[in-house]
Structures are given as structure tokens and as C-alpha cells.
Design an enzyme around this catalytic site. Structure first.
Site, short mmCIF file in Angstrom:
data_model
loop_
_atom_site.label_atom_id
_atom_site.label_comp_id
_atom_site.label_asym_id
_atom_site.label_seq_id
_atom_site.Cartn_x
_atom_site.Cartn_y
_atom_site.Cartn_z
N ARG A 26 56.21 28.25 48.22
CA ARG A 26 54.79 28.69 48.19
C ARG A 26 54.46 29.43 46.90
O ARG A 26 53.31 29.50 46.49
CB ARG A 26 54.54 29.62 49.39
CG ARG A 26 54.80 29.01 50.75
CD ARG A 26 54.87 30.09 51.84
NE ARG A 26 55.97 31.03 51.54
CZ ARG A 26 56.12 32.18 52.21
NH1 ARG A 26 55.27 32.52 53.18
NH2 ARG A 26 57.12 32.99 51.92
N ASN A 51 45.42 52.94 39.05
CA ASN A 51 44.40 52.50 38.10
C ASN A 51 44.62 51.03 37.75
O ASN A 51 45.74 50.53 37.81
CB ASN A 51 44.48 53.32 36.80
CG ASN A 51 44.14 54.78 37.02
OD1 ASN A 51 43.47 55.14 37.99
ND2 ASN A 51 44.60 55.64 36.13
N ARG A 61 44.57 51.05 23.63
CA ARG A 61 44.11 52.22 24.40
C ARG A 61 45.20 53.29 24.26
O ARG A 61 46.36 53.02 24.52
CB ARG A 61 43.91 51.86 25.88
CG ARG A 61 42.80 50.83 26.14
CD ARG A 61 42.64 50.57 27.61
NE ARG A 61 41.72 49.48 27.92
CZ ARG A 61 40.58 49.66 28.60
NH1 ARG A 61 40.24 50.87 29.03
NH2 ARG A 61 39.79 48.64 28.86
N HIS A 64 47.06 58.69 25.16
CA HIS A 64 46.39 59.65 26.06
C HIS A 64 47.40 60.42 26.90
O HIS A 64 48.45 59.92 27.28
CB HIS A 64 45.45 58.91 27.01
CG HIS A 64 44.43 58.09 26.33
ND1 HIS A 64 43.81 57.01 26.91
CD2 HIS A 64 43.90 58.17 25.07
CE1 HIS A 64 42.95 56.48 26.06
NE2 HIS A 64 42.98 57.15 24.93
N LYS A 73 53.58 58.06 35.31
CA LYS A 73 52.99 56.74 35.52
C LYS A 73 54.04 55.69 35.81
O LYS A 73 55.18 55.79 35.38
CB LYS A 73 52.18 56.32 34.29
CG LYS A 73 50.93 57.16 34.11
CD LYS A 73 50.21 56.92 32.83
CE LYS A 73 49.05 57.91 32.70
NZ LYS A 73 48.69 58.18 31.32
N HIS A 120 50.63 58.14 26.56
CA HIS A 120 50.75 56.71 26.89
C HIS A 120 49.67 55.92 26.15
O HIS A 120 48.52 56.40 26.01
CB HIS A 120 50.60 56.52 28.39
CG HIS A 120 50.66 55.08 28.82
ND1 HIS A 120 49.72 54.51 29.64
CD2 HIS A 120 51.53 54.08 28.50
CE1 HIS A 120 50.02 53.24 29.83
NE2 HIS A 120 51.12 52.95 29.15
N TYR A 133 48.48 50.70 36.97
CA TYR A 133 49.47 51.76 36.90
C TYR A 133 49.18 52.86 37.91
O TYR A 133 48.03 53.19 38.15
CB TYR A 133 49.60 52.32 35.47
CG TYR A 133 48.32 52.75 34.81
CD1 TYR A 133 47.47 51.82 34.25
CD2 TYR A 133 47.99 54.09 34.70
CE1 TYR A 133 46.30 52.20 33.61
CE2 TYR A 133 46.83 54.49 34.06
CZ TYR A 133 45.99 53.54 33.53
OH TYR A 133 44.84 53.93 32.89
N ASP A 172 39.04 56.95 20.99
CA ASP A 172 40.41 56.72 20.49
C ASP A 172 40.47 56.67 18.97
O ASP A 172 41.55 56.71 18.39
CB ASP A 172 41.00 55.44 21.10
CG ASP A 172 41.40 55.65 22.56
OD1 ASP A 172 41.71 54.65 23.24
OD2 ASP A 172 41.37 56.81 23.02
#
Ligand SMILES: Cc1cn([C@H]2C[C@H](O)[C@@H](COP(=O)(O)OP(=O)(O)O[C@H]3O[C@H](C)C(=O)[C@H](O)[C@H]3O)O2)c(=O)[nH]c1=O
Length: 188
Positions: A26, A51, A61, A64, A73, A120, A133, A172
Site C-alpha cells: 500500500r 508547527n 528562514r 531564530h 525542536k 535554528h 517541527y 531575517d
């Protein structure tokens, strides 16, 4: 049966994780998180928020982190490919200021387990990516901090040859340097 493989990295507490994939006619099934299995391996963060984000090729990104409410995370890609990067900001760590990067994609289905007090960020290498995450503390917008992605002292080897251009949010584009972050921290 061990359904998870916890792979050490050069940074203490930071792990790459591979899962057992149950393939059949499957398709496939795999567990992506199991508190008991993770705790048995000493990875006992409790996650409170999940998230998901989608980005196109070249989007970067990061970098942060939350200062007063640091977020551990567990990062994975469900579509596409990223170069995922973390920076150790644990003041007492002997790898303070070191970075670690890895390829996460929907083929290797690898996850990155990131302890609290890391910055991150990621660069999107595929035409688009969707990633999920888990976070060990809630989002606190007032507590959001960042370090500029191409900081010369951290010196992350972003695979920039793999993208035509780097796409950053306004926010950023304007984070301070790691040096400025350390200077501010000296006074705290
Ligand atoms: C992070 C976050 C954002 N938001 C809202 C706030 C903004 O209106 C919108 C986009 O936020 P932002 O531009 O900060 O999203 P990213 O640039 O993906 O930020 C994330 O990128 C790096 C890679 C991370 O690891 C962090 O989780 C996080 O900083 O979502 C929320 O409502 N909750 C949240 O937890």
C-alpha cells in the site's frame, strides 16, 4: 524492536534520528515520535506545540531562537529538501557558537532533535518544501531573537551554489551579529 536510531552529532545533545519504515504494497508507515522510546534514549523533551511551514526554493528562514522561553525542536521534512542548521547558544557549552548542518528531505525522512537554547534556520534546496517541527515551549513573539544568517564569526557553510538567490523575510534581513548578541549578553 527499536523503531528509532539516534545518531550522535559533534554537538552534545543534538541528534539525527532515523525511523524504521514499514513498507508494504500500500505504501509505508512509520512512527515519527514516541515519548517512551525517546526518553529511553535520554531524549526527554516534552513537546507542546507543532508547527508546519511551506517555502519555495532559495528561501532561508532563520537564525531564530527564543531567549526567555527557549524552544527545543524535532524537525522533519514531509516534502522537498532543506539544509537545516542549528547554532549552539548554551552559555555553558564547550561547543558554544558552533554550528551543525544536515540535509533533511522526504527521501531520507531523517529528523533533527535540537535541544533548547539553539538558534535554528534552514535553506530550501528543492522547488518547494513543507516541514513540520515540534517545539518544547510555546511561541512568545515578544521573546523572539535572531542572529543574521551569514554571520562571519559563526561562518555557516550554506550550500548557496544549490540556489539561484537567497530569499529572506524583512525581519531575517536585519538580525544582529553574533558578536553583538554576545556583547548584549555580557550585560545580562
Ligand atoms: C514561529 C511562529 C510564527 N507564528 C506566526 C507569526 C507570523 O505572523 C507568521 C510567520 O512567522 P515567522 O515569519 O516568524 O515564521 P518563520 O520565519 O518560519 O519562523 C520560524 O523559523 C525558524 C526556522 C524556527 O525554527 C522558528 O520556529 C520560527 O522562528 O506566523 C505563529 O503564530 N506561531 C509561531 O510559532
Amino acid at each position: 524492536m527499536n523503531k528509532f536510531q539516534f545518531i550522535h552529532t559533534p554537538i552534545a545533545g543534538l541528534y539525527l534520528i532515523e525511523q524504521k519504515i514499514f513498507n508494504d504494497k500500500r505504501g509505508y508507515f512509520m512512527e515519527t515520535y514516541n515519548y517512551k522510546a525517546f526518553k529511553k534514549a535520554g531524549l526527554d523533551m516534552v513537546f507542546v506545540q507543532d508547527n508546519q511551514s511551506k517555502s519555495k526554493k532559495g528561501v532561508l528562514r532563520g537564525l531564530h531562537f527564543q531567549k526567555k522561553h527557549p524552544q527545543g525542536k524535532l524537525v522533519r521534512v514531509i516534502k522537498g529538501e532543506i539544509f537545516d542548521v542549528v547554532v549552539d547558544l548554551r552559555k555553558d557549552s564547550n561547543t558554544y557558537g558552533n554550528w551543525y548542518g544536515c540535509i533533511l528531505n522526504d527521501e531520507n525522512k531523517r529528523q533533527l532533535y535540537v535541544p533548547e537554547s539553539f538558534a535554528h534556520g534552514f535553506l530550501v534546496l528543492s522547488s518547494e518544501v513543507e516541514l513540520i517541527y515540534k517545539c518544547s515551549s510555546f511561541y512568545h513573539p515578544e521573546d523572539e531573537c535572531g542572529i543574521i544568517w551569514n554571520d562571519p564569526d559563526i561562518n555557516i557553510a550554506w550550500p548557496l551554489d544549490a540556489v539561484d538567490t537567497v530569499i529572506l523575510s524583512d525581519k531575517d534581513q536585519h538580525w544582529s551579529s553574533f558578536k553583538a548578541y554576545n556583547r548584549r549578553n555580557d550585560y545580562l
